[in-house]
Design a protein around this motif. Structure first.
Motif, PDB file in Angstrom:
ATOM      1  N   LEU A 256      -0.808  88.518 -33.214  1.00 50.74           N
ATOM      2  CA  LEU A 256      -2.011  88.791 -33.999  1.00 50.74           C
ATOM      3  C   LEU A 256      -1.742  88.675 -35.495  1.00 50.74           C
ATOM      4  O   LEU A 256      -2.516  88.048 -36.236  1.00 50.74           O
ATOM      5  CB  LEU A 256      -2.548  90.180 -33.673  1.00 50.74           C
ATOM      6  CG  LEU A 256      -3.242  90.348 -32.318  1.00 50.74           C
ATOM      7  CD1 LEU A 256      -3.608  91.810 -32.084  1.00 50.74           C
ATOM      8  CD2 LEU A 256      -4.494  89.475 -32.225  1.00 50.74           C
ATOM      9  N   TYR A 257      -0.632  89.262 -35.955  1.00 51.46           N
ATOM     10  CA  TYR A 257      -0.358  89.248 -37.393  1.00 51.46           C
ATOM     11  C   TYR A 257      -0.052  87.835 -37.895  1.00 51.46           C
ATOM     12  O   TYR A 257      -0.380  87.493 -39.036  1.00 51.46           O
ATOM     13  CB  TYR A 257       0.782  90.202 -37.732  1.00 51.46           C
ATOM     14  CG  TYR A 257       0.373  91.653 -37.664  1.00 51.46           C
ATOM     15  CD1 TYR A 257      -0.760  92.106 -38.335  1.00 51.46           C
ATOM     16  CD2 TYR A 257       1.102  92.584 -36.923  1.00 51.46           C
ATOM     17  CE1 TYR A 257      -1.154  93.429 -38.271  1.00 51.46           C
ATOM     18  CE2 TYR A 257       0.715  93.920 -36.855  1.00 51.46           C
ATOM     19  CZ  TYR A 257      -0.414  94.330 -37.529  1.00 51.46           C
ATOM     20  OH  TYR A 257      -0.809  95.638 -37.458  1.00 51.46           O
ATOM     21  N   MET A 258       0.569  87.005 -37.072  1.00 49.90           N
ATOM     22  CA  MET A 258       0.787  85.615 -37.470  1.00 49.90           C
ATOM     23  C   MET A 258      -0.547  84.910 -37.682  1.00 49.90           C
ATOM     24  O   MET A 258      -0.754  84.203 -38.681  1.00 49.90           O
ATOM     25  CB  MET A 258       1.606  84.889 -36.408  1.00 49.90           C
ATOM     26  CG  MET A 258       3.083  85.200 -36.424  1.00 49.90           C
ATOM     27  SD  MET A 258       3.981  84.408 -35.070  1.00 49.90           S
ATOM     28  CE  MET A 258       3.631  82.687 -35.377  1.00 49.90           C
ATOM     29  N   GLN A 259      -1.478  85.122 -36.759  1.00 56.52           N
ATOM     30  CA  GLN A 259      -2.780  84.468 -36.868  1.00 56.52           C
ATOM     31  C   GLN A 259      -3.608  85.033 -38.022  1.00 56.52           C
ATOM     32  O   GLN A 259      -4.325  84.296 -38.710  1.00 56.52           O
ATOM     33  CB  GLN A 259      -3.532  84.611 -35.543  1.00 56.52           C
ATOM     34  CG  GLN A 259      -2.833  83.878 -34.394  1.00 56.52           C
ATOM     35  CD  GLN A 259      -3.511  84.125 -33.063  1.00 56.52           C
ATOM     36  OE1 GLN A 259      -4.553  83.552 -32.765  1.00 56.52           O
ATOM     37  NE2 GLN A 259      -2.909  84.996 -32.251  1.00 56.52           N
ATOM     38  N   LEU A 260      -3.494  86.335 -38.255  1.00 53.55           N
ATOM     39  CA  LEU A 260      -4.187  86.949 -39.391  1.00 53.55           C
ATOM     40  C   LEU A 260      -3.634  86.414 -40.713  1.00 53.55           C
ATOM     41  O   LEU A 260      -4.385  86.086 -41.636  1.00 53.55           O
ATOM     42  CB  LEU A 260      -4.031  88.468 -39.343  1.00 53.55           C
ATOM     43  CG  LEU A 260      -4.756  89.216 -38.211  1.00 53.55           C
ATOM     44  CD1 LEU A 260      -4.350  90.686 -38.208  1.00 53.55           C
ATOM     45  CD2 LEU A 260      -6.259  89.092 -38.340  1.00 53.55           C
ATOM     46  N   THR A 261      -2.303  86.314 -40.803  1.00 53.41           N
ATOM     47  CA  THR A 261      -1.661  85.855 -42.026  1.00 53.41           C
ATOM     48  C   THR A 261      -2.043  84.416 -42.355  1.00 53.41           C
ATOM     49  O   THR A 261      -2.291  84.071 -43.514  1.00 53.41           O
ATOM     50  CB  THR A 261      -0.129  85.992 -41.911  1.00 53.41           C
ATOM     51  OG1 THR A 261       0.208  87.366 -41.713  1.00 53.41           O
ATOM     52  CG2 THR A 261       0.576  85.482 -43.158  1.00 53.41           C
ATOM     53  N   LEU A 262      -2.085  83.570 -41.334  1.00 57.56           N
ATOM     54  CA  LEU A 262      -2.459  82.176 -41.563  1.00 57.56           C
ATOM     55  C   LEU A 262      -3.879  82.054 -42.120  1.00 57.56           C
ATOM     56  O   LEU A 262      -4.185  81.119 -42.858  1.00 57.56           O
ATOM     57  CB  LEU A 262      -2.350  81.387 -40.255  1.00 57.56           C
ATOM     58  CG  LEU A 262      -0.925  81.019 -39.832  1.00 57.56           C
ATOM     59  CD1 LEU A 262      -0.903  80.496 -38.408  1.00 57.56           C
ATOM     60  CD2 LEU A 262      -0.349  79.971 -40.787  1.00 57.56           C
ATOM     61  N   ARG A 263      -4.734  83.017 -41.787  1.00 52.91           N
ATOM     62  CA  ARG A 263      -6.110  83.021 -42.301  1.00 52.91           C
ATOM     63  C   ARG A 263      -6.241  83.821 -43.600  1.00 52.91           C
ATOM     64  O   ARG A 263      -7.336  84.012 -44.095  1.00 52.91           O
ATOM     65  CB  ARG A 263      -7.050  83.591 -41.230  1.00 52.91           C
ATOM     66  CG  ARG A 263      -7.232  82.645 -40.049  1.00 52.91           C
ATOM     67  CD  ARG A 263      -7.818  83.355 -38.845  1.00 52.91           C
ATOM     68  NE  ARG A 263      -8.110  82.425 -37.766  1.00 52.91           N
ATOM     69  CZ  ARG A 263      -7.192  81.934 -36.924  1.00 52.91           C
ATOM     70  NH1 ARG A 263      -5.922  82.293 -37.074  1.00 52.91           N
ATOM     71  NH2 ARG A 263      -7.532  81.092 -35.975  1.00 52.91           N
ATOM     72  N   ARG A 264      -5.091  84.335 -44.084  1.00 57.43           N
ATOM     73  CA  ARG A 264      -5.057  85.174 -45.292  1.00 57.43           C
ATOM     74  C   ARG A 264      -5.874  86.448 -45.103  1.00 57.43           C
ATOM     75  O   ARG A 264      -6.472  86.963 -46.054  1.00 57.43           O
ATOM     76  CB  ARG A 264      -5.534  84.393 -46.516  1.00 57.43           C
ATOM     77  CG  ARG A 264      -4.700  83.169 -46.816  1.00 57.43           C
ATOM     78  CD  ARG A 264      -5.171  82.469 -48.085  1.00 57.43           C
ATOM     79  NE  ARG A 264      -4.421  81.252 -48.322  1.00 57.43           N
ATOM     80  CZ  ARG A 264      -3.238  81.169 -48.921  1.00 57.43           C
ATOM     81  NH1 ARG A 264      -2.654  82.278 -49.345  1.00 57.43           N
ATOM     82  NH2 ARG A 264      -2.632  80.012 -49.102  1.00 57.43           N
ATOM     83  N   TRP A 265      -5.923  86.953 -43.888  1.00 60.47           N
ATOM     84  CA  TRP A 265      -6.592  88.213 -43.584  1.00 60.47           C
ATOM     85  C   TRP A 265      -5.582  89.345 -43.691  1.00 60.47           C
ATOM     86  O   TRP A 265      -4.459  89.243 -43.184  1.00 60.47           O
ATOM     87  CB  TRP A 265      -7.189  88.185 -42.179  1.00 60.47           C
ATOM     88  CG  TRP A 265      -8.339  87.242 -42.027  1.00 60.47           C
ATOM     89  CD1 TRP A 265      -8.922  86.486 -42.993  1.00 60.47           C
ATOM     90  CD2 TRP A 265      -9.039  86.944 -40.812  1.00 60.47           C
ATOM     91  NE1 TRP A 265      -9.946  85.737 -42.466  1.00 60.47           N
ATOM     92  CE2 TRP A 265     -10.048  85.999 -41.136  1.00 60.47           C
ATOM     93  CE3 TRP A 265      -8.929  87.391 -39.491  1.00 60.47           C
ATOM     94  CZ2 TRP A 265     -10.930  85.494 -40.190  1.00 60.47           C
ATOM     95  CZ3 TRP A 265      -9.801  86.882 -38.547  1.00 60.47           C
ATOM     96  CH2 TRP A 265     -10.789  85.952 -38.892  1.00 60.47           C
TER      97      TRP A 265
END
Length: 541
Positions: free
Chosen positions: A270-279
């Protein structure tokens, strides 16, 4: 004796035995005794009835508490008040759906976790999500508000992600690890309200117990196939990654914007995907959850950790992450090894497949090329052969003291007459190919008159060695590559004398006047102006 006579005799025996003066006294005594006996029986029955009523009353209190617990709260003006929590339960059920994703089949407390949440908030929907049907089976009482979703795809069934989208009708989704107990519904409602007021975050990490959550930095570089974790001081309200035992609250609409919202290990994914979206993720400080012990012994704990490592490797491969570094102190590679093939196939027209896709050389392949190059440099130094960095490898040394991020080999020039000083080249002349004691595979190239040293027989990441000779003061060779603009003859004075340059952590031989040599081969300003081969074809290049 007649019956009446016998009855008369018995009366008088009773009178005599108890000292009664008349039959009337005896009769009164008898009635009194019978009444006393009846009272005892009556009292016993009454006590039984009272006990039963008490038990029923206690059960009704228990049943009532299951669905409506009174909570003590403070009103806006500071006055205390009591109110029924039925409204809170309904509100929480409309706001949040709970997902239990992180648990092990072989040992878990999912059933107890579900019961705890249903005890505190009976109307809330709890969904257990697994990669397949758990075995041994879980002793969970499934219902309209306790569901199970199997993520394994089945050709005759609905896509599991679509099933979850249909099931989760609340605006928020809460991920909880196995063994999490909720303290009270009002505490979770407060966390939801906190999430609503923080407009700059897309997720809220809620600690379990007294866990101190930390906020390390996370950088995900898809182009270079890597993830970097770094120690990060401050900024706990705006995190890329949260460390420590916690639940994670997200907007349901945001959750289903993610490519793979239920991949395990859940939080890393989840955090990898959030980080890629700058969330960003916020950290909540209120007390909402308490932990419970899951594993009963060391063996189960070890098995869990081993499974987590396997799941992490699988997830990194799915996301095409081949290198993970932890504050530059620990590095883990998830790509190719000496025992596996390299991560890309045959290169066509100097354009490797990964570069066409807009990515750089996989870090595991760069690692293999570096190890191979160090091995070759040590061998050349040992046998005193005159060699130098060539082409793109020298350009990488001039720019960054390393291989160019999108290069996939190391090029070395060597004086042809010095090859006989090295036993490896003598062996190649005799055998054509061999594997040395360190596992590196040497062979004559099939494309022309040069040599190629591979990381292993299986892994074809390599170093190329080109034999040059002097012809009227010009360095030349017998094999040329038309697609390599830098592959050209050059004056020998660049090699007299040779100099040293730092490259891949070593000082290696190089032409003198490196800038002039490179500009002779590539053109003016080549060091400051990087370009891809066939750059017009690079995706996003």
């Amino acid at each position: 004796m007649s019956a009446s006579g016998s009855h008369y005799e018995n009366k008088h025996r009773g009178q005599k035995k108890h000292g009664f003066k008349s039959y009337a006294d005896f009769n009164f005594f008898t009635r009194k005794r019978l009444l006393k006996l009846g009272s005892l029986q009556y009292m016993k029955c009454l006590m039984i009835v009272l006990v039963i009523n008490l038990l029923v009353f206690l059960y009704l209190i228990y049943a009532h508490n299951l669905f409506s617990l009174d909570q003590y709260v403070l009103s806006a003006n500071g006055a205390s008040q009591y109110y029924r929590e039925d409204a809170q339960h309904l509100l929480l059920a409309k706001e949040v759906t709970v997902i239990i994703r992180e648990f092990e089949d072989f040992e878990n407390r999912v059933n107890k976790t579900v019961k705890n949440f249903k005890w505190i908030s009976p109307f809330m929907t709890v969904i257990i999500v697994a990669d397949n049907i758990p075995y041994p089976p879980m002793a969970v009482n499934f219902s309209q508000t306790v569901r199970f979703v199997n993520l394994q795809l089945h050709p005759m069934l609905e896509n599991p992600t679509d099933t979850l989208k249909r099931m989760i009708t609340t605006p928020y989704t809460l991920f909880i690890p196995d063994g999490t107990n909720i303290t009270r519904s009002y505490a979770l409602l407060q966390a939801v309200r906190n999430m609503k007021t923080r407009k700059l975050i897309k997720a809220l990490a809620i600690p379990i117990g007294y866990e101190k959550l930390t906020c390390p930095g996370m950088d995900v570089h898809l182009r270079s196939w890597s993830v970097d974790f770094t120690n990060f001081v401050g900024g706990e309200g705006m995190c890329d990654y949260v460390q420590g035992s916690h639940a994670l609250l997200m907007s349901t609409s945001d959750l289903f914007q993610l490519t793979s919202p239920f991949e395990r290990p859940l939080y890393v994914s989840l955090y990898m995907q959030l980080t890629l979206r700058r969330w960003k993720t916020g950290i909540y400080t209120g007390e909402v959850f308490t932990p419970k012990t899951i594993f009963k012994n060391f063996k189960s704990e070890w098995k869990h950790k081993h499974m987590e490592e396997l799941r992490l490797e699988s997830t990194m491969k799915k996301f095409e992450i081949k290198k993970v570094s932890y504050d530059k102190q620990k590095v883990i590679y998830y790509g190719c090894t000496k025992e596996t093939e390299r991560c890309f196939g045959t290169v066509v027209n100097s354009m490797p497949e990964f570069l066409y896709k807009g990515k750089w050389t996989p870090p595991c392949c760069l690692k293999a090329v570096r190890e191979t190059a160090r091995h070759v440099f040590n061998m050349l130094n040992k046998c005193s052969a005159r060699y130098w960095l060539e082409g793109g490898s020298l350009l990488g040394a001039a720019r960054q003291k390393d291989i160019i991020p999108w290069d996939y080999d190391v090029d070395i020039g060597v004086y042809r007459e010095d090859l006989d000083y090295c036993k490896q080249f003598v062996t190649l002349k005799e055998k054509g190919s061999f594997t040395d004691e360190a596992g590196f595979h040497w062979e004559k190239a099939t494309e022309g008159e040069f040599f190629r040293i591979h990381y292993s027989v299986v892994n074809r990441n390599h170093v190329d060695i080109f034999p040059f000779y002097s012809k009227s003061g010009i360095m030349t060779k017998n094999t040329w590559f038309k697609t390599h603009r830098q592959d050209t003859e050059f004056p020998e004075h660049y090699l007299k004398p040779l100099t040293k340059v730092e490259f891949i952590g070593m000082n290696v031989s190089a032409p003198n006047n490196i800038r002039q040599f490179l500009e002779y081969k590539f053109g003016k300003g080549v060091i400051e102006n990087p370009r891809f081969p066939n750059s017009e074809m690079v995706v996003g290049g």
